[in-house]
Design a protein around this motif. Sequence first.
Motif, PDB file in Angstrom:
ATOM      1  N   VAL A 155      11.238 -13.677  20.449  1.00 54.95           N
ATOM      2  CA  VAL A 155      11.853 -14.698  21.302  1.00 54.95           C
ATOM      3  C   VAL A 155      12.522 -14.002  22.485  1.00 54.95           C
ATOM      4  CG1 VAL A 155      13.439 -16.651  21.379  1.00 54.95           C
ATOM      5  CG2 VAL A 155      12.279 -16.073  19.245  1.00 54.95           C
ATOM      6  N   LYS A 156      12.343 -14.573  23.656  1.00 55.25           N
ATOM      7  CA  LYS A 156      12.974 -14.015  24.849  1.00 55.25           C
ATOM      8  C   LYS A 156      14.487 -14.153  24.750  1.00 55.25           C
ATOM      9  CE  LYS A 156      13.393 -14.695  29.843  1.00 55.25           C
ATOM     10  NZ  LYS A 156      13.004 -15.543  30.988  1.00 55.25           N
ATOM     11  N   ASP A 157      15.177 -13.053  24.963  1.00 54.27           N
ATOM     12  CA  ASP A 157      16.633 -13.062  24.905  1.00 54.27           C
ATOM     13  C   ASP A 157      17.194 -13.702  26.164  1.00 54.27           C
ATOM     14  OD1 ASP A 157      19.133 -12.654  23.955  1.00 54.27           O
ATOM     15  OD2 ASP A 157      19.222 -10.514  24.419  1.00 54.27           O
ATOM     16  N   GLY A 158      18.197 -14.563  26.019  1.00 62.64           N
ATOM     17  CA  GLY A 158      18.810 -15.232  27.165  1.00 62.64           C
ATOM     18  C   GLY A 158      18.819 -16.739  26.995  1.00 62.64           C
ATOM     19  N   GLU A 159      18.935 -17.446  28.127  1.00 65.64           N
ATOM     20  CA  GLU A 159      19.049 -18.903  28.099  1.00 65.64           C
ATOM     21  C   GLU A 159      17.775 -19.571  27.600  1.00 65.64           C
ATOM     22  OE1 GLU A 159      20.220 -20.242  31.910  1.00 65.64           O
ATOM     23  OE2 GLU A 159      22.186 -19.277  31.867  1.00 65.64           O
ATOM     24  N   ALA A 160      16.628 -18.909  27.776  1.00 63.68           N
ATOM     25  CA  ALA A 160      15.364 -19.519  27.347  1.00 63.68           C
ATOM     26  C   ALA A 160      15.349 -19.792  25.847  1.00 63.68           C
ATOM     27  CB  ALA A 160      14.190 -18.619  27.730  1.00 63.68           C
ATOM     28  N   SER A 161      16.077 -18.989  25.078  1.00 62.94           N
ATOM     29  CA  SER A 161      16.093 -19.187  23.627  1.00 62.94           C
ATOM     30  C   SER A 161      16.899 -20.403  23.203  1.00 62.94           C
ATOM     31  CB  SER A 161      16.654 -17.931  22.948  1.00 62.94           C
ATOM     32  OG  SER A 161      17.996 -17.698  23.364  1.00 62.94           O
ATOM     33  N   HIS A 162      17.596 -21.049  24.138  1.00 62.63           N
ATOM     34  CA  HIS A 162      18.401 -22.227  23.812  1.00 62.63           C
ATOM     35  C   HIS A 162      17.651 -23.538  24.026  1.00 62.63           C
ATOM     36  CE1 HIS A 162      22.042 -19.473  24.880  1.00 62.63           C
ATOM     37  NE2 HIS A 162      21.536 -19.197  23.696  1.00 62.63           N
ATOM     38  N   ARG A 163      16.423 -23.478  24.534  1.00 59.57           N
ATOM     39  CA  ARG A 163      15.656 -24.706  24.737  1.00 59.57           C
ATOM     40  C   ARG A 163      15.297 -25.320  23.389  1.00 59.57           C
ATOM     41  NH1 ARG A 163      12.220 -21.605  28.091  1.00 59.57           N
ATOM     42  NH2 ARG A 163      10.501 -22.190  26.706  1.00 59.57           N
ATOM     43  N   ALA A 164      15.222 -26.647  23.370  1.00 57.24           N
ATOM     44  CA  ALA A 164      14.965 -27.355  22.113  1.00 57.24           C
ATOM     45  C   ALA A 164      13.623 -26.964  21.518  1.00 57.24           C
ATOM     46  CB  ALA A 164      15.022 -28.863  22.350  1.00 57.24           C
ATOM     47  N   SER A 165      12.602 -26.795  22.372  1.00 58.62           N
ATOM     48  CA  SER A 165      11.274 -26.446  21.867  1.00 58.62           C
ATOM     49  C   SER A 165      11.273 -25.060  21.232  1.00 58.62           C
ATOM     50  CB  SER A 165      10.254 -26.504  23.005  1.00 58.62           C
ATOM     51  OG  SER A 165      10.644 -25.650  24.077  1.00 58.62           O
ATOM     52  N   VAL A 166      11.998 -24.115  21.837  1.00 60.17           N
ATOM     53  CA  VAL A 166      12.063 -22.759  21.284  1.00 60.17           C
ATOM     54  C   VAL A 166      12.841 -22.763  19.970  1.00 60.17           C
ATOM     55  CG1 VAL A 166      12.881 -20.407  21.710  1.00 60.17           C
ATOM     56  CG2 VAL A 166      11.846 -21.723  23.566  1.00 60.17           C
ATOM     57  N   ILE A 167      13.934 -23.515  19.930  1.00 65.26           N
ATOM     58  CA  ILE A 167      14.719 -23.600  18.695  1.00 65.26           C
ATOM     59  C   ILE A 167      13.882 -24.191  17.560  1.00 65.26           C
ATOM     60  CG2 ILE A 167      16.700 -24.728  17.638  1.00 65.26           C
ATOM     61  CD1 ILE A 167      18.130 -24.501  20.308  1.00 65.26           C
ATOM     62  N   MET A 168      13.033 -25.171  17.890  1.00 65.03           N
ATOM     63  CA  MET A 168      12.180 -25.774  16.868  1.00 65.03           C
ATOM     64  C   MET A 168      11.235 -24.738  16.261  1.00 65.03           C
ATOM     65  SD  MET A 168       9.451 -28.904  17.317  1.00 65.03           S
ATOM     66  CE  MET A 168      10.711 -29.859  18.169  1.00 65.03           C
ATOM     67  N   VAL A 169      10.653 -23.892  17.123  1.00 64.16           N
ATOM     68  CA  VAL A 169       9.745 -22.848  16.619  1.00 64.16           C
ATOM     69  C   VAL A 169      10.509 -21.845  15.763  1.00 64.16           C
ATOM     70  CG1 VAL A 169       8.147 -21.025  17.289  1.00 64.16           C
ATOM     71  CG2 VAL A 169       8.215 -23.145  18.603  1.00 64.16           C
ATOM     72  N   CYS A 170      11.712 -21.473  16.207  1.00 64.98           N
ATOM     73  CA  CYS A 170      12.515 -20.518  15.445  1.00 64.98           C
ATOM     74  C   CYS A 170      12.906 -21.090  14.082  1.00 64.98           C
ATOM     75  CB  CYS A 170      13.759 -20.135  16.238  1.00 64.98           C
ATOM     76  SG  CYS A 170      13.431 -19.183  17.745  1.00 64.98           S
ATOM     77  N   GLU A 171      13.257 -22.358  14.041  1.00 66.59           N
ATOM     78  CA  GLU A 171      13.601 -22.981  12.763  1.00 66.59           C
ATOM     79  C   GLU A 171      12.407 -23.004  11.815  1.00 66.59           C
ATOM     80  OE1 GLU A 171      15.078 -26.764  13.872  1.00 66.59           O
ATOM     81  OE2 GLU A 171      17.109 -26.054  14.327  1.00 66.59           O
ATOM     82  N   GLU A 172      11.230 -23.290  12.374  1.00 62.79           N
ATOM     83  CA  GLU A 172      10.027 -23.307  11.543  1.00 62.79           C
ATOM     84  C   GLU A 172       9.716 -21.910  11.009  1.00 62.79           C
ATOM     85  OE1 GLU A 172       7.133 -25.022   9.410  1.00 62.79           O
ATOM     86  OE2 GLU A 172       8.520 -26.109  10.740  1.00 62.79           O
ATOM     87  N   ALA A 173       9.879 -20.902  11.866  1.00 66.29           N
ATOM     88  CA  ALA A 173       9.653 -19.527  11.418  1.00 66.29           C
ATOM     89  C   ALA A 173      10.653 -19.125  10.342  1.00 66.29           C
ATOM     90  CB  ALA A 173       9.734 -18.580  12.619  1.00 66.29           C
ATOM     91  N   HIS A 174      11.893 -19.554  10.495  1.00 71.81           N
ATOM     92  CA  HIS A 174      12.923 -19.233   9.502  1.00 71.81           C
ATOM     93  C   HIS A 174      12.620 -19.881   8.158  1.00 71.81           C
ATOM     94  CE1 HIS A 174      16.854 -18.258   7.874  1.00 71.81           C
ATOM     95  NE2 HIS A 174      17.038 -19.530   7.576  1.00 71.81           N
ATOM     96  N   ARG A 175      12.151 -21.117   8.187  1.00 73.35           N
ATOM     97  CA  ARG A 175      11.817 -21.806   6.935  1.00 73.35           C
ATOM     98  C   ARG A 175      10.676 -21.102   6.200  1.00 73.35           C
ATOM     99  NH1 ARG A 175      13.021 -26.713   9.817  1.00 73.35           N
ATOM    100  NH2 ARG A 175      10.868 -26.825  10.545  1.00 73.35           N
ATOM    101  N   ARG A 176       9.790 -20.475   6.956  1.00 74.06           N
ATOM    102  CA  ARG A 176       8.629 -19.828   6.343  1.00 74.06           C
ATOM    103  C   ARG A 176       8.846 -18.338   6.101  1.00 74.06           C
ATOM    104  NH1 ARG A 176       4.253 -23.255   6.443  1.00 74.06           N
ATOM    105  NH2 ARG A 176       4.629 -25.194   7.593  1.00 74.06           N
TER     106      ARG A 176
END
Length: 388
Positions: A155-176
């Motif tokens: 994940v790109k470090d910075g403000e880009a990681s706060h977008r809802a779409s990026v957070i959704m992908v991170c949550e999915e990766a965390h669940r798996r």
Amino acid sequence: MWVLSVAHQQKLLLVWTRRFQSPVSISRVGAQVSSYHVTPTVLSPEDSSKNPVTKRRRRVQHMPVESDGRQEQSKSWKKDIPLLHKQTQRRADDSRVSSELRKLCLEDFPAERDRTVRQKSTPDSKAENLEIVFGVAPCLLALTQGRRKACKLFVKDGEASHRASVIMVCEEAHRRGVQIHRVSKKDLDKMSSGGVHQGLCLQASRLSYLTENSDSAPKRKDNSVPLWLVLEGIQDPMNLGAILRSAYFLGVDRVASSLRHSCPLSPVVSKASSGIMEVFGVYGYENLEDMLRLKLAQGWQVVGTVGAEAGESQLPVTQCSDYRMTRPTLLLMGGEGDGLSQRLLALCHTLLTIPAGRKLFPGIESLNVSVATGILLHSLLLSRRATR
């Protein structure tokens, strides 16, 4: 006749001298008072009695009057303001920086930070059968569909990681249970080979063309006739991605492609398809001719395609808007250069074309293959619904 002594003459001279000198001295002192402040405590009474004129001059001090004093005080106050402002700003900066330093503990230790990044925040170059999927939709669908084995999410470090779409992908990766690492944009650019990664890259196993032992026609729940899209020699991954996206959206039952002289199912194709490649499997065939002959034996109709300014043909050429799909159909689309090969054209029942809306200049008589595919698929599927 008056006879004066020497002493009287000196007194008389002193009196007349005072009369002539006093106005001059007073006017001079007055002029100086208008511009300077007089300090009477400078002289003692004894000095003033000896030589008033001289002592009055000494009493004049080169100090500003009250109005000029206010100006000087104002100037000095203005000089003090930046100093106070700097002190206040320094306190504010200190409080702000202190909170930021809590988040950037490794920034003060470049060697430690570089070592950590090398160990944890880089793709595993030694792993076999792994590639980098990039983009929000491809990464999300690659995680949710389960057709790939995901290893690391970058994940790109910075403000880009706060977008809802990026957070959704991170949550999915965390669940798996997929490892998540924050990296710089430069690292992501390198991983994606300059592609539009949208701040996300996923290291996962490769996708390949599907194969099957049986080519029986699939059964549709609505009992409508099936439509397969057959691709021969599509070499541009951007075109292939766009074709997959249109085929999935419009409702094509299957996409089949030749394995020879065709681009692989790469991350570029996945990104161009907006992740549809992660959902919609593409079947690969070593010999499309054999597959078509088998489908002809099962009663399928094979429909080829030609450009608007096609030359003479032994097969009938029909405008796509006039064609009606009444039985299971395979629509054949050729590659970007030469179109369909003669071997596949020989198996077609009819040829479809898209009529041009104006007289065309030489050299631009055809559409992009992905655009033409979308138009033809839409026309055929509309005719299928009308027939039903």
